[in-house]
Design a protein around this motif. Structure first.
Motif, PDB file in Angstrom:
ATOM      1  N   PRO A 102       0.827  -1.221   0.000  1.00  0.00           N
ATOM      2  CA  PRO A 102       0.000   0.000   0.000  1.00  0.00           C
ATOM      3  C   PRO A 102       0.858   1.267   0.000  1.00  0.00           C
ATOM      4  O   PRO A 102       0.489   2.259  -0.621  1.00  0.00           O
ATOM      5  N   ARG A 103       1.997   1.204   0.679  1.00  0.00           N
ATOM      6  CA  ARG A 103       2.857   2.379   0.725  1.00  0.00           C
ATOM      7  C   ARG A 103       3.408   2.701  -0.675  1.00  0.00           C
ATOM      8  O   ARG A 103       3.404   3.867  -1.097  1.00  0.00           O
ATOM      9  N   SER A 104       3.850   1.688  -1.390  1.00  0.00           N
ATOM     10  CA  SER A 104       4.344   1.913  -2.752  1.00  0.00           C
ATOM     11  C   SER A 104       3.224   2.449  -3.641  1.00  0.00           C
ATOM     12  O   SER A 104       3.446   3.316  -4.481  1.00  0.00           O
ATOM     13  N   VAL A 127      -1.192 -12.689  -2.331  1.00  0.00           N
ATOM     14  CA  VAL A 127      -2.453 -12.029  -1.998  1.00  0.00           C
ATOM     15  C   VAL A 127      -2.194 -10.565  -1.669  1.00  0.00           C
ATOM     16  O   VAL A 127      -1.500 -10.255  -0.699  1.00  0.00           O
ATOM     17  N   ASP A 128      -2.746  -9.682  -2.461  1.00  0.00           N
ATOM     18  CA  ASP A 128      -2.621  -8.251  -2.164  1.00  0.00           C
ATOM     19  C   ASP A 128      -3.515  -7.917  -0.972  1.00  0.00           C
ATOM     20  O   ASP A 128      -4.635  -8.425  -0.863  1.00  0.00           O
ATOM     21  N   PRO A 129      -3.039  -7.050  -0.083  1.00  0.00           N
ATOM     22  CA  PRO A 129      -3.817  -6.727   1.126  1.00  0.00           C
ATOM     23  C   PRO A 129      -4.956  -5.757   0.807  1.00  0.00           C
ATOM     24  O   PRO A 129      -4.742  -4.545   0.704  1.00  0.00           O
ATOM     25  N   LEU A 130      -6.156  -6.287   0.634  1.00  0.00           N
ATOM     26  CA  LEU A 130      -7.266  -5.482   0.117  1.00  0.00           C
ATOM     27  C   LEU A 130      -7.601  -4.294   1.012  1.00  0.00           C
ATOM     28  O   LEU A 130      -7.774  -3.169   0.530  1.00  0.00           O
ATOM     29  N   GLY A 131      -7.708  -4.559   2.316  1.00  0.00           N
ATOM     30  CA  GLY A 131      -8.103  -3.488   3.235  1.00  0.00           C
ATOM     31  C   GLY A 131      -7.173  -2.286   3.137  1.00  0.00           C
ATOM     32  O   GLY A 131      -7.607  -1.177   2.802  1.00  0.00           O
ATOM     33  N   PRO A 132      -5.884  -2.493   3.414  1.00  0.00           N
ATOM     34  CA  PRO A 132      -4.938  -1.373   3.354  1.00  0.00           C
ATOM     35  C   PRO A 132      -4.868  -0.723   1.962  1.00  0.00           C
ATOM     36  O   PRO A 132      -4.712   0.503   1.860  1.00  0.00           O
ATOM     37  N   LEU A 133      -5.003  -1.492   0.898  1.00  0.00           N
ATOM     38  CA  LEU A 133      -4.976  -0.900  -0.444  1.00  0.00           C
ATOM     39  C   LEU A 133      -6.193   0.008  -0.664  1.00  0.00           C
ATOM     40  O   LEU A 133      -6.074   1.116  -1.180  1.00  0.00           O
ATOM     41  N   CYS A 134      -7.358  -0.471  -0.219  1.00  0.00           N
ATOM     42  CA  CYS A 134      -8.569   0.343  -0.378  1.00  0.00           C
ATOM     43  C   CYS A 134      -8.509   1.591   0.498  1.00  0.00           C
ATOM     44  O   CYS A 134      -9.084   2.629   0.155  1.00  0.00           O
TER      45      CYS A 134
END
Lengths: 523, 523
Positions: free
Chosen positions: A234-236, A266-273
């Motif tokens: 998510p930071r990137s 698995v991409d971290p959905l919560g933090p990405l959203c």
């Protein structure tokens, strides 16, 4: 073989049936085909899993042109057996571990028969109400089994639709997102839109972006690393977005993945959203492979955070026994899809559409015509039921664990990434080569080339044996073998055999490479 | 009905089969399904052609959620019969004359069974060589039957591919044309590209243009008139192109049609290509419906001039007995498609692809995954042969002629456009109403509204009877009934009955409207 001669057509003595859909003749020929396919399944382990034919094998075996007169089904089936079957890679073979599975089932097959038998074209409600309504109902059923947020279901003002493939699901949602953004900033600004993914995202997304007219320079591929098991950071993502905004560009769409093709990362959905919501970016979750297993409560956490996304898809034809093709797509805001994809020509107008009481799925997809795919999904859900489906998927994961164990306990191999689902990523480890050999370890380990070549040879040798079929990926510069468990007929003995096949071929390759090393021919 | 209760799942006493692809169980259930579908065809004339259900009919009949435990196929088939069949519009019913046909056949059905049984995913050659090679061979066969120029065939450095639908064929070629042009003028100039069609072109083209990011202002719809039987005028095309160029825009793509959806109008390919070649415009020929009959020498002239086009498509699922979906697309320059649509992720790399000796069809289409559609087309060609296919198509044209005659000899009707193929466009003529009525003829003829309402009522009344299903179009302001002949089971008696149904319902409607007129209630 190849001795048929159609170039000089002569009247065949086969008496053509009067109607192309005569029920009696249908019964006779279709039952013959049932037997043909049942026999195929009975004998499937006898075939080389991956086809061993050479490019161009088929042309000399077939006539130069289509026949002028009818041919009996008996002749055609013989040709299928003699000419086509050897050219198949047997995705239904229990020793098939390549790519991801294409898992068939009796129920999926029967559903396809029904859909083909009815042969309706369900572009709108009117053209066959049952097709549309069954699809909406089944998509709500399946959404509930997946514990999708209600906002993705018809019962919560979202909705689901069956697409052919993930590529289409991505393209449709991307076009919806694109047009939603362009309606704010003007159609002429299409060149400013930026889309995001990771270097592990499926190539379907790149293709969809190109098709949708996103400028190739605005396709952001964010690098992942082994430190996050190749999940998108998510930071990137945020820093990439910020830099785009500073340049006057407009972030529009993120394709996040649950279960990447290379390694099922698995991409971290919560933090990405959490990141995307600050910029109004459409988030699509591509769970093409791993979505299926999220019907098991103990796996559901992999899609935690999906409530922040705009759309979610998984392919029931991959690992949900529904036969190709059948991609399940849910969206929170169907009107965004419909705005982007609807057309309303006079010849399709009808009272039901005008009443706005019905779903017209033509406006949820690329094509107008559409097959009655809901039938097979309904049959799979009903024939097997939720409990059995869960247990079968769990058994695949258990078999993957077993395979992983059998490989990991042989010190010559290493498991390259943590196993999340039923895919095992492994390779012959550098230490298996360097141990006690004359080659300086720096040369072996320096750029992975030597060890990659060994693994490449191992894979080729396994597949050439015809006993197993696996494929590969390259991750962090490493050539990695992928063993994806999930073919419907696969059982524990096949897994044990697969591990033995791997080890036997490794024996041969490693002995050979040791010999080559002693002889000073390393390349 | 509706009394099933799945809300509180209990262990069913149905013993689930061990494997989802157990050959014995496959045989049992698939044979049951063969009988079900054969029975459906035997009884198909008993069903109302167009479904008479109301929106939302299905939900109360089905359980609220998917079952927890397996259900036997016997139960499911009962539900299909009771809940699904009434919600179908029966496209295979011989009294189906709506839209265009979706013509099934035994061979098409068997081909679909085989493709589903093998369930391979033929994205590239490697993934199942037979699927790719059979497709290339069959597309050359079919191209030869159509007398396509050699430049469209693999044997002439072009090539054919099976898409799902015309929409996809148009989108793929449009993206190829777009990128070819943008590679000359720069990707940033996407907003300058202009695409062309007539006001009779299928809405699929508008949708494809929107998806491909063509600016909506640059979508040119050129008006046609009855003077050219609604064919696109090359002169109008040239003047539109010139005006665009003067404004600094870049003409990129023309979608020409052989057999439009409204009336089966035929755009003059030769003269149109004479115009476009001066500007380097990609010409796609959409012969979705009419392409089939061009296998008959006496109809081949309708695609004369195709040699000047870049791509050509027709849908074998429409009027070529190949069951949905199966759209045949040929292109002269496959490399243009491949440049626009190829991706090459590591996990799909293989020696065959690297050798450049093979076709990888994933690069010819939108999606990655693809079904083995060539199987059913091959079975149709072999099971029926060229002669029989021609004769069946001719018989449909003959039946259309008969219907036309039966309608035209009743003076209350008029045939609205010349019939080219097997579609008859007709309506109750204004004179049928105005004759001897109190309504001033100016009011009746002024804006078509009154006569259109009569025809609309006629169509609704025919379809509500369940005995025939036709649809409509609006052309030149006239509401027109379309009777498209081509359902596989249709025979002469069905045509005679259809004409009688039309006349009976016209009797009722015209008597009613006469009554209304006498009563002074004309709206």
């Amino acid at each position: 073989m190849g001795d048929l001669n159609f170039d000089h057509p002569l009247q065949s003595n086969y008496s053509p049936v009067e109607s192309l859909l005569d029920p009696m003749e249908f019964r006779r020929q279709a039952q013959m085909m049932v037997d043909f396919i049942a026999d195929y399944y009975e004998n499937i382990e006898k075939y080389s899993v991956v086809s061993q034919v050479q490019p161009g094998y088929l042309k000399p075996l077939l006539p130069k042109s289509a026949p002028y007169y009818p041919e009996p089904i008996e002749t055609i089936l013989k040709d299928v057996q003699h000419y086509i079957v050897p050219g198949l890679t047997h995705w239904q073979n229990p020793n098939y571990f390549a790519y991801f599975p294409s898992s068939g089932s009796i129920a999926g097959f029967l559903g396809e028969m029904l859909a083909t038998g009815f042969n309706i074209v369900g572009f709108n409600w009117m053209s066959s109400p049952a097709a549309t309504e069954l699809e909406s109902i089944v998509m709500d059923w399946l959404g509930e089994i997946l514990c999708l947020p209600k906002s993705f279901l018809f019962s919560g003002n979202g909705g689901g639709v069956l697409q052919g493939t993930t590529c289409e699901a991505i393209l449709c949602t991307l076009v919806a997102a694109r047009d939603q953004m362009l309606s704010r900033i003007g159609k002429e600004n299409i060149g400013k839109l930026v889309v995001y993914c990771s270097d592990q995202t499926h190539s379907a997304f790149q293709k969809a972006s190109l098709i949708a007219g996103i400028h190739p320079n605005n396709f952001r591929v964010i690098k992942t690393t082994s430190s996050t098991s190749f999940a998108l950071s998510p930071r990137s993502l945020r820093s990439t977005i910020c830099s785009d905004i500073q340049q006057g560009l407009v972030p529009a769409y993120l394709c996040a993945t649950v279960g990447t093709t290379s390694t099922t990362a698995v991409d971290p959905l919560g933090p990405l959203c959490d990141v995307t919501k600050d910029y109004g970016i459409w988030v699509h979750v591509d769970a093409a492979y791993a979505g299926s297993i999220c019907i098991c409560p103990e796996f559901r956490h992999f899609i935690d955070g999906v409530e922040g996304a705009n759309s979610f898809s998984f392919s029931a034809h991959k690992w949900f026994f529904t036969t190709l093709d059948c991609c399940c797509l849910w969206v929170k805001d169907p009107s965004a899809l419909i705005k982007a994809l609807s057309t309303n020509p006079e010849y399709l107008r009808n009272k039901a559409t005008d009443s706005k009481q019905v779903v017209d799925y033509k406006d949820w997809q690329i094509a107008l015509s559409r097959r009655f795919r809901a039938m097979k999904l309904w049959l799979v859900l009903r024939s097997y039921g939720v409990e059995k489906l869960r247990n079968i998927l769990r058994s695949h994961v258990e078999m993957a664990k077993l395979f992983e164990e059998l490989i990991a306990t042989d010190k010559r191999f290493e498991i390259v990434v943590p196993r999340n689902f039923a895919l095992v990523c492994f390779r012959v480890s550098p230490s298996a080569i360097s141990e006690g050999k004359t080659i300086p370890s720096s040369e072996l380990l320096g750029d992975n080339k030597y060890i990659n070549d060994i693994n490449k040879k191992l894979l080729e040798s396994i597949n050439a044996s015809g006993r197993s079929y696996m494929t590969h990926t390259v991750i962090d510069g490493m050539f990695v073998l992928r063993c994806a468990i999930g073919a419907t007929l696969t059982e524990e003995p096949h897994i044990i055999m697969a591990s033995e096949v791997v080890k036997q071929h490794a024996d041969a390759i490693l002995n050979m490479s040791t010999l080559m090393i002693y002889m000073g021919r390393v390349d």
